[in-house]
Design an enzyme around this catalytic site. Structure first.
Site, PDB file in Angstrom:
ATOM      1  CG  ASP A 265      -1.931  -1.083   1.262  1.00  0.00           C
ATOM      2  OD1 ASP A 265      -2.193  -1.647   0.193  1.00  0.00           O
ATOM      3  OD2 ASP A 265      -2.477  -1.371   2.341  1.00  0.00           O
TER       4      ASP A 265
ATOM      5  CB  SER B 279      -2.540  16.758 -10.278  1.00  0.00           C
ATOM      6  OG  SER B 279      -1.392  16.398  -9.541  1.00  0.00           O
TER       7      SER B 279
ATOM      8  CG  ASN C 117      -5.075  -5.549   4.788  1.00  0.00           C
ATOM      9  OD1 ASN C 117      -3.877  -5.599   5.013  1.00  0.00           O
ATOM     10  ND2 ASN C 117      -5.621  -4.644   4.004  1.00  0.00           N
TER      11      ASN C 117
ATOM     12  CD  GLN D 154     -11.091  -2.968  -2.499  1.00  0.00           C
ATOM     13  OE1 GLN D 154     -11.579  -4.093  -2.405  1.00  0.00           O
ATOM     14  NE2 GLN D 154     -10.147  -2.532  -1.699  1.00  0.00           N
TER      15      GLN D 154
ATOM     16  CB  THR E 121     -19.366  -1.915   6.637  1.00  0.00           C
ATOM     17  OG1 THR E 121     -18.882  -1.802   5.286  1.00  0.00           O
ATOM     18  CG2 THR E 121     -19.000  -3.302   7.165  1.00  0.00           C
TER      19      THR E 121
ATOM     20  CG  ASP F 109      -9.533  -5.360   4.232  1.00  0.00           C
ATOM     21  OD1 ASP F 109     -10.525  -5.657   3.532  1.00  0.00           O
ATOM     22  OD2 ASP F 109      -8.526  -4.804   3.771  1.00  0.00           O
TER      23      ASP F 109
END
Length: 327
Positions: free
Chosen positions: A12, A36, A52, A172, A223, A257
């Site tokens: 990550d 950006s 995780n 995801q 969640t 997670d």
């Protein structure tokens, strides 16, 4: 309960933008976004949803089996996973590719924009879940988390063929899945995990109503961030478990997670869904107070204190006895 977690293994790259993404978006120009964000902090940490969840389970005394693909740079990471109580013998290590990269920027409202580079994750489809099942002497539950889409579909089909219960957690990867693929992943699942946004996206992807999804899964855990989690089961009244509050939120990466790890540990201890969700919410709060998805320290006394304050003494006693046995 023998739990395997099939999901990504990643490094990550976590950055912080000292502003609000929403203030940079122009409604009339969203089809031509070119932005950006200048971040003022960078943390490089080990992560990936599969890893995780496994770390959380390992620290709660459950020895999970990690099923995923990592790269030629995995040796050090693998040793740290072993020390956290994770079985990594079913991790495929690529001979040529590096471990996947997760690049995420968080704004001051805890909103996130992320990109994932697959790298070695693309080789996860070459892992045979049936061989994992034989190696460990049988699996009771397989979590199918975000991973190479072909791997997710293959593992789901294999688990159903083996008669192993599935916890579907597409998260995801819903952005990459079409209607048929999404339906294959969740149809017949014992558990389904999504966050609130993914709940709406899943309904759009499948073309099913909420009731049609519930008719195909055992329980749907949704969640809702600071609002906790909802437990949906066909024919039953919705259960809402509040979050464990904190004044020290630092980084939301990996919080979902952590919830899954706590919830699954509760199921392994044969606790009902609401009690398992309380463990998940408490562990999620521990993680949100730490930068990185695996750097948190888990102290049973601290976890039980959080549960006591949030849910009462009866909940702490019920969970504490199981946690003591696991420790």
């Amino acid at each position: 309960m023998r739990i395997a977690v099939a999901g990504s293994i990643a490094t990550d790259h976590l950055m912080v933008f000292p502003g609000r993404f929403a203030e940079q978006l122009i409604a009339e120009a969203v089809e031509r976004v070119s932005l950006s964000f200048l971040a003022d902090r960078l943390e490089v940490r080990e992560g990936g949803v599969g890893a995780n969840i496994c770390v959380g389970l390992g620290r709660l005394g459950i020895r999970p089996v990690l099923v995923g693909a990592a790269g030629i740079d995995f040796a050090g990471y693998g040793n740290r996973l072993r020390r956290s109580g994770v079985d990594i013998e079913s991790v495929r290590v690529s001979e040529t590719l590096h471990t996947a990269r997760f690049v995420c920027t968080t704004d001051e409202d805890q909103n996130q924009i992320a990109t994932v580079y697959a790298g070695a994750m693309a080789e996860a489809r070459q892992i045979d879940l049936a061989e994992v099942h034989r190696r460990v002497g049988g699996l009771d539950l397989v979590v199918i988390g975000a991973d190479d889409p072909d791997a997710m579909l293959r593992h789901t089909a294999t688990a159903h063929t083996l008669g192993v219960r599935v916890a579907a957690d597409p998260s995801q990867q819903l952005a990459r899945l079409d209607e048929d693929q999404t339906r294959q992943l969740i149809d017949g699942a014992h558990l389904l995990f999504t966050n609130e946004y993914e709940q709406a996206l899943l309904l759009e992807r499948t073309g099913w109503t909420r009731e049609e999804v519930l008719s195909r899964v055992g329980a749907w855990l949704v969640t809702r961030g600071a609002d906790g989690v909802s437990i949906l089961v066909a024919g039953r009244e919705q259960q809402d478990v509040p979050a464990v509050s904190t004044d020290h939120a630092v980084d939301p990466t990996g919080v979902g997670d952590a919830f899954r790890a706590g919830f699954l540990a509760g199921l392994a201890w044969k606790l009902p869904y609401d009690r398992a969700a309380q463990i998940g919410c408490a562990l999620a709060t521990v993680v949100i107070e730490t930068v990185g998805t695996q750097e948190y320290k888990l102290l049973p006394t601290d976890l039980l204190t959080r549960i006591d304050h949030a849910y009462g003494h009866v909940a702490a006693l019920a969970i504490g006895s199981r946690l003591a046995d696991a420790s």
